[in-house]
Design an enzyme around this catalytic site. Structure first.
Site, PDB file in Angstrom:
ATOM      1  N   HIS A  43     -67.403  26.031  12.091  1.00 40.90           N
ATOM      2  CA  HIS A  43     -67.263  26.551  10.722  1.00 40.90           C
ATOM      3  C   HIS A  43     -67.057  28.076  10.703  1.00 40.90           C
ATOM      4  CE1 HIS A  43     -68.009  27.513   6.563  1.00 40.90           C
ATOM      5  NE2 HIS A  43     -69.147  28.117   6.875  1.00 40.90           N
ATOM      6  N   GLU A  73     -78.784  34.128   8.122  1.00 37.26           N
ATOM      7  CA  GLU A  73     -79.353  33.104   7.251  1.00 37.26           C
ATOM      8  C   GLU A  73     -79.831  31.878   8.032  1.00 37.26           C
ATOM      9  OE1 GLU A  73     -78.069  30.422   3.382  1.00 37.26           O
ATOM     10  OE2 GLU A  73     -76.766  32.021   4.052  1.00 37.26           O
ATOM     11  N   ASP A  74     -79.101  31.502   9.085  1.00 39.03           N
ATOM     12  CA  ASP A  74     -79.347  30.216   9.748  1.00 39.03           C
ATOM     13  C   ASP A  74     -79.873  30.287  11.176  1.00 39.03           C
ATOM     14  OD1 ASP A  74     -78.435  29.004   7.443  1.00 39.03           O
ATOM     15  OD2 ASP A  74     -76.412  28.671   8.206  1.00 39.03           O
TER      16      ASP A  74
END
Length: 194
Positions: A43, A73-74
């Site tokens: 992605h 964020e991840d």
């Protein structure tokens, strides 16, 4: 002059390759939420590629931020690390992109609708490419259990979220409009056929 251009190009490419390697390392164990067979890193790489090929973006900081946009964020990546490795401009884009983890889902949605007016152009570009890639995945294969009504509602919300980002990149906006309009039309047809 040709040597300078060549050296400068290599310098820019080194940063992009370094950012891609960093993102791949951080996202290595992750998979896409609705398609667990797909490595997550695909992605961010598609987002960066979309920026370059379809958005005609040439700013290396925006391209690096495109591949790094989900790392803070991840993963365990930090904004300080991003700035140290890739510079302040990349950090700003990643920081603006990042959702505030302390916000409720409703606050996040409300904030996302309003944020386009206050974020920098680089962040808007990354958001457009990210939306396009996420929507292309849903265009290809809706998540399991989604009804035509849910799909229509999702695509309508995405169309609303696009509004604050308008004016950042006509190429990406046109692709998003075409994809959203087609999916809304198909969802409406499926609902009507029931």
């Amino acid at each position: 002059w040709i040597l300078f251009e060549s050296d400068f190009f290599l310098f820019l490419m080194e940063g992009i390759v370094k950012a891609t390697h960093y993102a791949a390392t951080k996202h290595a164990p992750q998979r896409r939420k609705h398609r667990p067979e797909v490595p997550y890193i695909n992605h961010p790489i598609r987002v960066m590629t979309c920026l370059m090929e379809e958005g005609k973006v040439t700013d290396p900081d925006v391209l690096m931020a495109g591949v790094l946009h989900d790392t803070v964020e991840d993963t365990d990546a930090t904004l300080e690390e991003i700035e140290k490795l890739f510079g302040e401009k990349v950090r700003v884009i990643v920081e603006e992109y990042k959702l505030d983890d302390g916000m409720t889902k409703e606050d996040k949605q409300r904030d996302k609708l309003a944020e386009g007016a206050t974020i920098c152009l680089g962040t808007k570009l990354v958001k457009l490419a990210d939306k396009l890639d996420n929507l292309r995945e849903k265009d290809e294969q809706l998540p399991d259990g989604w009804t035509p009504q849910r799909a229509r509602d999702h695509f309508q919300r995405q169309k609303q979220k696009l509004e604050p980002l308008r004016g950042a990149n006509e190429h990406l906006e046109k692709l998003l409009d075409e994809l959203l309009d087609r999916n809304l039309k198909e969802s409406e047809a499926k609902i009507a056929a029931r």
